[in-house]
Design a protein around this motif. Sequence first.
Motif, PDB file in Angstrom:
ATOM      1  N   THR A  65     -19.008  -0.192   6.508  1.00 39.89           N
ATOM      2  CA  THR A  65     -17.999   0.115   7.529  1.00 39.89           C
ATOM      3  C   THR A  65     -17.305  -1.154   8.018  1.00 39.89           C
ATOM      4  O   THR A  65     -16.112  -1.127   8.310  1.00 39.89           O
ATOM      5  CB  THR A  65     -18.631   0.855   8.730  1.00 39.89           C
ATOM      6  N   THR A  66     -18.041  -2.251   8.068  1.00 36.82           N
ATOM      7  CA  THR A  66     -17.416  -3.521   8.422  1.00 36.82           C
ATOM      8  C   THR A  66     -16.390  -3.927   7.376  1.00 36.82           C
ATOM      9  O   THR A  66     -15.274  -4.342   7.713  1.00 36.82           O
ATOM     10  CB  THR A  66     -18.484  -4.625   8.570  1.00 36.82           C
ATOM     11  N   LEU A  67     -16.739  -3.777   6.120  1.00 41.10           N
ATOM     12  CA  LEU A  67     -15.796  -4.090   5.042  1.00 41.10           C
ATOM     13  C   LEU A  67     -14.558  -3.211   5.121  1.00 41.10           C
ATOM     14  O   LEU A  67     -13.425  -3.703   5.025  1.00 41.10           O
ATOM     15  CB  LEU A  67     -16.480  -3.933   3.686  1.00 41.10           C
ATOM     16  N   VAL A  68     -14.754  -1.920   5.333  1.00 41.43           N
ATOM     17  CA  VAL A  68     -13.621  -0.991   5.407  1.00 41.43           C
ATOM     18  C   VAL A  68     -12.712  -1.347   6.579  1.00 41.43           C
ATOM     19  O   VAL A  68     -11.478  -1.368   6.436  1.00 41.43           O
ATOM     20  CB  VAL A  68     -14.134   0.463   5.524  1.00 41.43           C
ATOM     21  N   SER A  69     -13.274  -1.658   7.732  1.00 38.67           N
ATOM     22  CA  SER A  69     -12.444  -1.986   8.888  1.00 38.67           C
ATOM     23  C   SER A  69     -11.695  -3.300   8.695  1.00 38.67           C
ATOM     24  O   SER A  69     -10.535  -3.424   9.105  1.00 38.67           O
ATOM     25  CB  SER A  69     -13.276  -2.022  10.168  1.00 38.67           C
ATOM     26  N   GLN A  70     -12.304  -4.272   8.043  1.00 37.36           N
ATOM     27  CA  GLN A  70     -11.618  -5.542   7.806  1.00 37.36           C
ATOM     28  C   GLN A  70     -10.496  -5.398   6.775  1.00 37.36           C
ATOM     29  O   GLN A  70      -9.454  -6.034   6.898  1.00 37.36           O
ATOM     30  CB  GLN A  70     -12.612  -6.620   7.384  1.00 37.36           C
ATOM     31  N   VAL A  71     -10.712  -4.569   5.771  1.00 40.69           N
ATOM     32  CA  VAL A  71      -9.636  -4.297   4.803  1.00 40.69           C
ATOM     33  C   VAL A  71      -8.487  -3.587   5.516  1.00 40.69           C
ATOM     34  O   VAL A  71      -7.310  -3.895   5.285  1.00 40.69           O
ATOM     35  CB  VAL A  71     -10.167  -3.479   3.613  1.00 40.69           C
ATOM     36  N   ALA A  72      -8.811  -2.647   6.403  1.00 41.85           N
ATOM     37  CA  ALA A  72      -7.766  -1.943   7.161  1.00 41.85           C
ATOM     38  C   ALA A  72      -6.971  -2.917   8.028  1.00 41.85           C
ATOM     39  O   ALA A  72      -5.735  -2.831   8.088  1.00 41.85           O
ATOM     40  CB  ALA A  72      -8.396  -0.855   8.016  1.00 41.85           C
ATOM     41  N   VAL A  73      -7.645  -3.858   8.672  1.00 42.50           N
ATOM     42  CA  VAL A  73      -6.947  -4.855   9.491  1.00 42.50           C
ATOM     43  C   VAL A  73      -5.994  -5.673   8.616  1.00 42.50           C
ATOM     44  O   VAL A  73      -4.836  -5.885   8.975  1.00 42.50           O
ATOM     45  CB  VAL A  73      -7.946  -5.779  10.229  1.00 42.50           C
ATOM     46  N   ALA A  74      -6.462  -6.120   7.475  1.00 40.09           N
ATOM     47  CA  ALA A  74      -5.619  -6.934   6.589  1.00 40.09           C
ATOM     48  C   ALA A  74      -4.398  -6.142   6.111  1.00 40.09           C
ATOM     49  O   ALA A  74      -3.278  -6.660   6.111  1.00 40.09           O
ATOM     50  CB  ALA A  74      -6.440  -7.421   5.399  1.00 40.09           C
ATOM     51  N   VAL A  75      -4.600  -4.896   5.735  1.00 35.37           N
ATOM     52  CA  VAL A  75      -3.487  -4.077   5.236  1.00 35.37           C
ATOM     53  C   VAL A  75      -2.470  -3.815   6.346  1.00 35.37           C
ATOM     54  O   VAL A  75      -1.260  -3.985   6.150  1.00 35.37           O
ATOM     55  CB  VAL A  75      -4.021  -2.751   4.647  1.00 35.37           C
ATOM     56  N   PHE A  76      -2.951  -3.420   7.518  1.00 33.07           N
ATOM     57  CA  PHE A  76      -2.026  -3.102   8.600  1.00 33.07           C
ATOM     58  C   PHE A  76      -1.326  -4.339   9.146  1.00 33.07           C
ATOM     59  O   PHE A  76      -0.165  -4.257   9.550  1.00 33.07           O
ATOM     60  CB  PHE A  76      -2.732  -2.332   9.707  1.00 33.07           C
ATOM     61  N   LEU A  77      -1.991  -5.478   9.175  1.00 37.38           N
ATOM     62  CA  LEU A  77      -1.307  -6.704   9.597  1.00 37.38           C
ATOM     63  C   LEU A  77      -0.247  -7.106   8.591  1.00 37.38           C
ATOM     64  O   LEU A  77       0.835  -7.576   8.959  1.00 37.38           O
ATOM     65  CB  LEU A  77      -2.306  -7.843   9.796  1.00 37.38           C
ATOM     66  N   GLY A  78      -0.527  -6.927   7.312  1.00 31.08           N
ATOM     67  CA  GLY A  78       0.495  -7.196   6.295  1.00 31.08           C
ATOM     68  C   GLY A  78       1.713  -6.317   6.478  1.00 31.08           C
ATOM     69  O   GLY A  78       2.856  -6.779   6.390  1.00 31.08           O
ATOM     70  N   ARG A  79       1.486  -5.042   6.754  1.00 30.79           N
ATOM     71  CA  ARG A  79       2.612  -4.126   7.001  1.00 30.79           C
ATOM     72  C   ARG A  79       3.361  -4.501   8.266  1.00 30.79           C
ATOM     73  O   ARG A  79       4.591  -4.430   8.319  1.00 30.79           O
ATOM     74  CB  ARG A  79       2.103  -2.700   7.121  1.00 30.79           C
ATOM     75  N   LEU A  80       2.625  -4.890   9.294  1.00 30.47           N
ATOM     76  CA  LEU A  80       3.236  -5.275  10.566  1.00 30.47           C
ATOM     77  C   LEU A  80       4.159  -6.480  10.389  1.00 30.47           C
ATOM     78  O   LEU A  80       5.270  -6.508  10.925  1.00 30.47           O
ATOM     79  CB  LEU A  80       2.133  -5.589  11.577  1.00 30.47           C
ATOM     80  N   ILE A  81       3.717  -7.431   9.608  1.00 27.81           N
ATOM     81  CA  ILE A  81       4.524  -8.626   9.380  1.00 27.81           C
ATOM     82  C   ILE A  81       5.764  -8.274   8.556  1.00 27.81           C
ATOM     83  O   ILE A  81       6.859  -8.747   8.828  1.00 27.81           O
ATOM     84  CB  ILE A  81       3.676  -9.720   8.709  1.00 27.81           C
ATOM     85  N   ARG A  82       5.605  -7.419   7.558  1.00 32.53           N
ATOM     86  CA  ARG A  82       6.765  -7.009   6.759  1.00 32.53           C
ATOM     87  C   ARG A  82       7.769  -6.239   7.600  1.00 32.53           C
ATOM     88  O   ARG A  82       8.971  -6.370   7.409  1.00 32.53           O
ATOM     89  CB  ARG A  82       6.320  -6.169   5.564  1.00 32.53           C
TER      90      ARG A  82
END
Length: 109
Positions: A65-82
Amino acid sequence: SGQAPLAILMVATSVITFSAPLHPFALATGRDRPYALVLVGAAAGNFLLNLVAIPTWGMSGAAMTTLVSQVAVAVFLGRLIRQADQRPAVPMTLRTVRTMTRRSKRRLW
């Protein structure tokens, strides 16, 4: 044994390391509120997933679950920056700096 959870957490650490530069860049684009929502959402998701994963899979479930949440943070931050079109919130050009310094000199003299 703790080998499987450790291996999963090592992968999670690499994801965190990869996404670390995204945090200040997301803040520099002036997207403070969506940035906070991403982090709070990931923390809440991690908590809720832990409620199911820990009783079922133990330490490995918690690590996953820690891995899944960290991947979600990375994906959503990438989208936020774009979405921010990679522009700073307050663009400072040489012309605006010159104008600001000229105005401040007039006030002082």
